[in-house]
Design a protein around this motif. Structure first.
Motif, mmCIF file in Angstrom:
data_model
loop_
_atom_site.group_PDB
_atom_site.id
_atom_site.type_symbol
_atom_site.label_atom_id
_atom_site.label_comp_id
_atom_site.label_asym_id
_atom_site.label_seq_id
_atom_site.Cartn_x
_atom_site.Cartn_y
_atom_site.Cartn_z
ATOM 1 N N LEU A 185 3.027 -1.487 -22.750
ATOM 2 C CA LEU A 185 3.744 -1.076 -21.543
ATOM 3 C C LEU A 185 4.190 -2.288 -20.741
ATOM 4 O O LEU A 185 3.424 -3.212 -20.507
ATOM 5 N N LYS A 186 5.424 -2.256 -20.303
ATOM 6 C CA LYS A 186 5.993 -3.342 -19.521
ATOM 7 C C LYS A 186 6.037 -2.954 -18.050
ATOM 8 O O LYS A 186 6.386 -1.837 -17.705
ATOM 9 N N SER A 187 5.688 -3.891 -17.209
ATOM 10 C CA SER A 187 5.714 -3.681 -15.766
ATOM 11 C C SER A 187 6.505 -4.806 -15.112
ATOM 12 O O SER A 187 6.374 -5.975 -15.501
ATOM 13 N N GLU A 188 7.333 -4.446 -14.151
ATOM 14 C CA GLU A 188 8.173 -5.431 -13.466
ATOM 15 C C GLU A 188 7.318 -6.231 -12.482
ATOM 16 O O GLU A 188 7.043 -5.795 -11.370
ATOM 17 N N PHE A 209 0.836 -1.198 0.000
ATOM 18 C CA PHE A 209 0.000 0.000 0.000
ATOM 19 C C PHE A 209 0.872 1.249 0.000
ATOM 20 O O PHE A 209 1.839 1.342 0.749
ATOM 21 N N THR A 210 0.530 2.216 -0.845
ATOM 22 C CA THR A 210 1.212 3.507 -0.878
ATOM 23 C C THR A 210 0.167 4.620 -0.844
ATOM 24 O O THR A 210 -1.029 4.383 -1.054
ATOM 25 N N ASN A 211 0.633 5.836 -0.596
ATOM 26 C CA ASN A 211 -0.290 6.969 -0.519
ATOM 27 C C ASN A 211 -1.015 7.218 -1.838
ATOM 28 O O ASN A 211 -2.142 7.726 -1.858
ATOM 29 N N SER A 212 -0.394 6.857 -2.956
ATOM 30 C CA SER A 212 -1.011 7.099 -4.263
ATOM 31 C C SER A 212 -2.304 6.311 -4.443
ATOM 32 O O SER A 212 -3.172 6.711 -5.228
ATOM 33 N N ALA A 248 -7.834 3.347 -8.003
ATOM 34 C CA ALA A 248 -7.135 2.791 -6.843
ATOM 35 C C ALA A 248 -6.489 1.452 -7.191
ATOM 36 O O ALA A 248 -5.348 1.168 -6.786
ATOM 37 N N SER A 249 -7.198 0.625 -7.945
ATOM 38 C CA SER A 249 -6.639 -0.670 -8.359
ATOM 39 C C SER A 249 -5.424 -0.484 -9.242
ATOM 40 O O SER A 249 -4.426 -1.206 -9.119
ATOM 41 N N LEU A 250 -5.484 0.479 -10.153
ATOM 42 C CA LEU A 250 -4.363 0.739 -11.046
ATOM 43 C C LEU A 250 -3.120 1.138 -10.266
ATOM 44 O O LEU A 250 -2.021 0.629 -10.522
ATOM 45 N N PHE A 251 -3.275 2.043 -9.299
ATOM 46 C CA PHE A 251 -2.114 2.539 -8.555
ATOM 47 C C PHE A 251 -1.629 1.541 -7.511
ATOM 48 O O PHE A 251 -0.494 1.664 -7.052
ATOM 49 N N TYR A 252 -2.444 0.590 -7.132
ATOM 50 C CA TYR A 252 -1.975 -0.434 -6.190
ATOM 51 C C TYR A 252 -1.228 -1.554 -6.918
ATOM 52 O O TYR A 252 -0.142 -1.968 -6.490
ATOM 53 N N PHE A 253 -1.794 -2.044 -8.000
ATOM 54 C CA PHE A 253 -1.228 -3.207 -8.680
ATOM 55 C C PHE A 253 -0.233 -2.844 -9.783
ATOM 56 O O PHE A 253 0.592 -3.678 -10.155
ATOM 57 N N TYR A 254 -0.306 -1.608 -10.304
ATOM 58 C CA TYR A 254 0.591 -1.211 -11.396
ATOM 59 C C TYR A 254 1.126 0.199 -11.162
ATOM 60 O O TYR A 254 1.173 1.019 -12.090
ATOM 61 N N ARG A 255 1.559 0.485 -9.952
ATOM 62 C CA ARG A 255 1.946 1.853 -9.609
ATOM 63 C C ARG A 255 3.136 2.351 -10.432
ATOM 64 O O ARG A 255 3.280 3.543 -10.661
ATOM 65 N N GLY A 256 4.005 1.442 -10.908
ATOM 66 C CA GLY A 256 5.161 1.861 -11.681
ATOM 67 C C GLY A 256 4.811 2.471 -13.025
ATOM 68 O O GLY A 256 5.570 3.293 -13.562
ATOM 69 N N ILE A 257 3.687 2.112 -13.594
ATOM 70 C CA ILE A 257 3.289 2.614 -14.918
ATOM 71 C C ILE A 257 1.923 3.274 -14.880
ATOM 72 O O ILE A 257 1.347 3.571 -15.931
ATOM 73 N N ALA A 258 1.386 3.521 -13.687
ATOM 74 C CA ALA A 258 0.015 4.024 -13.558
ATOM 75 C C ALA A 258 -0.162 5.382 -14.235
ATOM 76 O O ALA A 258 -1.141 5.600 -14.972
ATOM 77 N N LEU A 259 0.765 6.317 -14.006
ATOM 78 C CA LEU A 259 0.633 7.648 -14.601
ATOM 79 C C LEU A 259 0.718 7.590 -16.121
ATOM 80 O O LEU A 259 -0.019 8.282 -16.828
#
Length: 251
Positions: free
Chosen positions: A183-186, A9-12, A79-90
């Motif tokens: 888009l690639k996500s780690e 969990f992060t603030n985003s 919220a789901s996007l920023f929790y599970f894919y926060r590295g590429i969410a923006l």
């Protein structure tokens, strides 16, 4: 990357959906408060002046019902996007809004297209397809949840009802699919063996206990098993006293 480091969990997760909801409700409040109509800032297809709607149209809504119907899905999916894919969410949000907006501008009917529904279709499409592509069990489970909750929205990418921008829905859907592929996500790899897990205890592993610190096999004498049907006999001896053998002599 471990699961605990990736799925955290992060603030985003709270800030991003909160900003999204506040922005669309604030714009609607401004329209009511100052009695202005901002529909002219929506996407008007095949007009150069309508290109500005690619940026502004997601914040504009025609009624309270329209605004309410978009609020909860936008909050949950963001919220789901920023929790599970926060590295590429923006990148998903920015690129997705541009792709879906340009698609709507290119094929849309001659009318103003407004509302955040295109962004909702973008998020739902991206989260679903990205989870399927990664094949990670948690992300696949998220994809199935999205289908279960929002699967009925799929019908509205077709022109089945007047007054609904199916072009914007279709643009968001296709944009999410494209970004999920590009888009690639780690993603942390799925751990198949016990020794790959973070809580693995080498000392408790029965297999490794058969080897010493240098990797040499430790031979152990086989334990003798006692058959369960073996009968055990216990003898008790009673001491005989001399008086037990005495008697009277015959006369």
């Amino acid at each position: 990357m471990s699961d605990n480091a990736y799925f955290k969990f992060t603030n985003s997760v709270v800030v991003a959906p909160l900003l999204a909801i506040l922005s669309i409700w604030t714009v609607f409040w401004v329209e009511l408060r100052f009695k202005v109509n901002l529909n002219d800032y929506g996407i008007y297809p095949q007009r150069v002046s309508g290109l500005k709607g690619i940026i502004f149209s997601p914040f504009i809504h025609g009624s309270v019902e329209h605004l309410y119907n978009n609020t909860i899905p936008l909050a949950v999916l963001t919220a789901s996007l920023f929790y599970f894919y926060r590295g590429i969410a923006l990148r998903v949000l920015v690129m997705g809004i541009l792709i879906s907006g340009l698609f709507t501008w290119a094929i849309g009917r001659p009318s103003y297209h407004i509302g955040a529904s295109g962004v909702i279709y973008l998020l739902a499409s991206f989260i679903f397809f990205k989870g399927i592509f990664t094949k990670h069990y948690r992300l696949v489970a998220l994809s199935l949840i999205v289908v279960f909750i929002y699967g009925s929205m799929l019908w509205y990418i077709f022109p089945i009802e007047d007054g609904i921008s199916w072009e914007g829905h279709l643009g968001g859907f296709l944009g999410g699919l494209l970004l999920a592929f590009v888009l690639k996500s780690e993603i942390p790899p799925v751990k198949k063996y016990d020794w790959e897990k973070e809580d693995y205890d080498e000392e408790a592993d029965e297999f490794l206990r058969q080897f010493d610190e240098y990797g040499n096999f430790i031979e152990k004498a086989p334990e003798q098993e006692v058959p369960e049907d073996t009968v055990k006999v216990t003898y008790h001896y009673k001491e005989q006293k001399p008086d037990d053998f005495s008697g009277e002599a015959s006369k």
